[in-house]
Scaffold this active site. Structure first.
Site, mmCIF file in Angstrom:
data_model
loop_
_atom_site.group_PDB
_atom_site.id
_atom_site.type_symbol
_atom_site.label_atom_id
_atom_site.label_comp_id
_atom_site.label_asym_id
_atom_site.label_seq_id
_atom_site.Cartn_x
_atom_site.Cartn_y
_atom_site.Cartn_z
ATOM 1 N N SER A 120 -41.219 35.086 33.743
ATOM 2 C CA SER A 120 -41.422 36.530 33.896
ATOM 3 C C SER A 120 -41.108 37.063 35.284
ATOM 4 O O SER A 120 -41.141 38.281 35.495
ATOM 5 C CB SER A 120 -42.869 36.892 33.536
ATOM 6 O OG SER A 120 -43.104 36.673 32.161
ATOM 7 N N GLU B 40 -31.610 -7.237 88.153
ATOM 8 C CA GLU B 40 -30.281 -7.440 87.594
ATOM 9 C C GLU B 40 -29.198 -7.757 88.614
ATOM 10 O O GLU B 40 -28.218 -8.438 88.291
ATOM 11 C CB GLU B 40 -29.862 -6.186 86.800
ATOM 12 C CG GLU B 40 -30.673 -5.928 85.554
ATOM 13 C CD GLU B 40 -30.438 -6.991 84.492
ATOM 14 O OE1 GLU B 40 -29.270 -7.286 84.189
ATOM 15 O OE2 GLU B 40 -31.432 -7.548 83.996
#
Length: 684
Positions: free
Chosen positions: A366, A91
């Site tokens: 229940s 770069e």
């Protein structure tokens, strides 16, 4: 001749002087025009980029990351030299010497690009330095304009005067986008190679350094890597032999990477994300690099998911493809601390993210009965008090005419309270509710957190299980039976730390910091138990009987003391089981998302079976721990069907009953009650 040369030299020097002067003046003008409104670059001295939040299981294993930008911050000292060299070579070859802009690079780029435009075989090239890229990435847009390039250059030179090269490179390598939602080399190393930067090979370093030019294009990955390797040779960072060896190395890119974690953890992790998003906010959760230590225990989570899916698969295998599939949920937690150790909210998170453990409101059948019967125990009713199990006719509530039935369509006459609950008979439960009063019966369920406090339209059917709640709330309510009668809030997270290691607390989260020897938390001084310890123990004892000889027999775990209750709604549309050992509670729900009967042969035994499969794994390495007995209890052997002492009624099943002070077995029966008698309204 000499005079002519001097004249030419003077003209050249004048041109050079005035050219330099004009150039300096032009630069000064540009700096004056574009340099006054630039961003405050000095804040980069304390660079704290958005960092992924990580979610961990209780054993420290990583579950998933939350991030808008996937990033793992790496300090300069922790960056491998070859990785730094690869990026500099690819770069910005003059990075270590230029002042922010590279005059040599600008000249080279201008010549190459000019030749290219004239038709020569020269490649286009840019002239942005790494420092300029930092300026652009942090402060500017990507628009291709002269003004932006001028601002970029000015910022770059100011950055170079303010910060060291190492700091600038640290900013660059942690900020740059490298594809696959990876920002920075730390995240990219994990994404592409599933390893930290410290373990990257030369070949892998060169590959990452080639990504900035085309971060989402992997087609030419090998060619780009090899170009970077050649640049590293040209710059003297590696030898040709090292480059050749790296170029020959296969690139094992993690192309199968997925953001999804192990499927077994997805419902749990999504619940954590949803809760923390609400309490912490999106910015903190996604960008502040939090360390979130959760309560989930991987071994138990795998066991819970396997047990649930086994039952669901067995049922769904016999259904036509066009029919909806049976769904379900399981949740397990420590009843003393509320730490959720396992949670599964359905067959597949990929198919449906709806969590049936925490989001589905369903009738509980229940499983409400223990709270109703506890109301009677609190009033001093004996577990062996007789309740008439006989037909009820003429009982009207508003516009509803009630004619309750038992699941077996039979009536047994006078039966003990314990037997009625262990076998989950409906008619005795109706008589119990009538005796207590509907609101009194429901109030216990509200007190334990099963039903909300602001219930509307309270009626008999709600006291018998038609009310809706979540599996999580039901399990939390049952926890109070075994933890001394205290409400607990289910906990998904032990603690949260920020990126600097500070533990979050205060008003954002109510968390406990987990330690291996963590004991049940001490109750705050003004906390009052939901019920008295003797009544709670009697209920636990009855629920233990439900597992040992009642409707919950499928939930038995050999060698361990287990208590629990089954639940089934009308037409078997929803089935439940909630059970517990001394230190672990688990609840199971099965049903269709669009309620419909499960069909012949289905029932709460299926949910109990899921519970047992899970608990066998969860308790495999645990010694049996009977439930704690409060002071003042008396244990007497009694006949299960009559409630009389075993000495007075020795024929039949004999059990051990826990009596409070003042309670005693029933008198010896003189004769059996006739179960065929009809009672209008019913009596206790």
């Amino acid at each position: 001749m000499v005079m002519k040369f001097k004249k030419i030299l003077r003209i050249f020097l004048n041109i050079l002087f005035w050219g330099f002067t004009i150039g300096i003046a032009a630069v000064a003008v540009l700096v004056f025009i574009y340099g006054n409104d630039l961003p405050d670059y000095k804040k980069l001295a304390t660079y704290a980029p958005p960092v992924a939040t990580r979610l961990y299981a209780s054993d420290g294993s990583l579950l998933i990351e939350y991030a808008e930008e996937r990033r793992v911050f790496i300090d300069y000292d922790d960056l491998p030299p070859q990785l730094i060299n690869a990026f500099v070579a690819a770069e910005d070859q003059n990075f270590w010497t230029h002042p922010g802009i590279d005059i040599q690079g600008i000249t080279r780029a201008a010549i190459n690009n000019g030749l290219r435009m004239l038709g020569f075989n020269a490649r286009f090239s840019g002239a942005s330095t790494i420092t300029q890229q930092v300026a652009k990435n942090f402060f500017l847009t990507s628009e291709r304009t002269i003004s932006r390039k001028i601002k970029e250059a000015i910022l770059a030179m100011r950055l170079e005067r303010t910060f060291s090269k190492q700091h600038i490179l640290t900013l660059y390598l942690n900020q740059i986008y490298l594809g696959a939602r990876a920002y920075g080399v730390g995240s990219a190393a994990l994404m592409y190679f599933n390893k930290p930067v410290s373990e990257l090979t030369l070949s892998e370093c060169a590959f990452l350094a080639a990504l900035p030019k085309a971060p989402n294009d992997r087609e030419y990955a090998v060619q780009r890597r090899n170009y970077v390797l050649r640049r590293m040779v040209d710059e003297g960072y590696i030898t040709p032999a090292a480059a050749a060896a790296a170029a020959a190395e296969p690139l094992n890119i993690n192309s199968g990477f997925t953001e999804q974690m192990d499927a077994d953890f997805q419902y749990f992790a999504e619940d954590v994300r949803r809760q923390l998003l609400n309490s912490l906010g999106r910015e903190t959760l996604y960008n502040q690099g939090l360390y979130i230590k959760t309560t989930i225990v991987p071994e138990l989570q795998h066991a819970a998911s396997a047990a649930l899916n086994k039952e669901l698969d067995n049922y769904n295998a016999n259904r036509a493809p066009e029919q909806q599939k049976l769904q379900g949920a399981i949740i397990a937690m420590n009843p003393h601390t509320g730490r959720i150790v396992a949670m599964s909210g359905g067959r597949s998170f990929r198919e449906s993210s709806f969590n049936r453990a925490t989001q589905a409101m369903r009738q509980i059948g229940s499983t409400i009965k223990p709270f109703v019967y506890l109301a009677a125990l609190e009033q001093g009713t004996s577990p062996q008090a007789l309740i008439l199990d006989a037909p009820i006719v003429g009982w009207r509530e508003d516009d509803t005419l009630w004619k309750p039935e038992n699941y077996d369509k039979k009536f047994l006459g006078d039966i003990p309270l314990r037997f009625a609950l262990e076998t989950s008979r409906n008619v005795p439960a109706v008589r119990m509710v009538q005796s207590l009063g509907v609101e009194n019966a429901i109030r216990v369920a509200q007190r334990f957190g099963v039903y909300p406090d602001d219930l509307k339209n309270i009626n008999l059917s709600m006291a018998l299980g038609s009310g809706e709640t979540t599996l999580e709330r039901l399990v939390s309510g049952y926890s109070a039976f075994v933890n001394g009668g205290y409400v607990i809030q289910p906990k998904l997270v032990d603690y949260i730390q920020d990126r600097y290691g500070n533990t979050l607390g205060g008003n954002t989260t109510e968390l406990i910091e987990w330690q291996p020897d963590l004991l049940p938390p001490e109750q705050v001084s003004d906390a009052q138990p939901l019920s008295d310890p003797q009544s709670l123990y009697q209920m636990v004892s009855i629920l233990q009987g439900a597992v040992e000889r009642g409707t919950g027999r499928q939930a038995r775990v050999p060698g361990h003391t287990i208590a629990g209750k089954t639940g089934t709604t009308n037409e078997v549309k929803d089935i439940w089981f909630v059970g517990f050992s001394k230190n672990l509670i688990a609840g199971v729900y099965l049903g269709f998302d669009m309620p419909e009967p499960l069909g012949r042969g289905a029932g709460s035994h299926m949910a109990a079976r899921v519970f047992a499969d899970f608990m066998k794994t969860a308790l495999a390495n645990e010694t049996n721990q009977p439930f704690s007995v409060p002071d003042g209890m008396t244990f007497v052997r009694v006949n299960r069907m009559s409630g009389a002492s075993a000495a007075d009624d020795p024929v039949g099943t004999i059990i051990t009953e826990a009596f409070k002070p003042g309670q005693k077995p029933n008198p010896a029966p003189k004769k059996k009650s006739k179960a065929s008698s009809a009672v209008v309204g019913g009596v206790f």
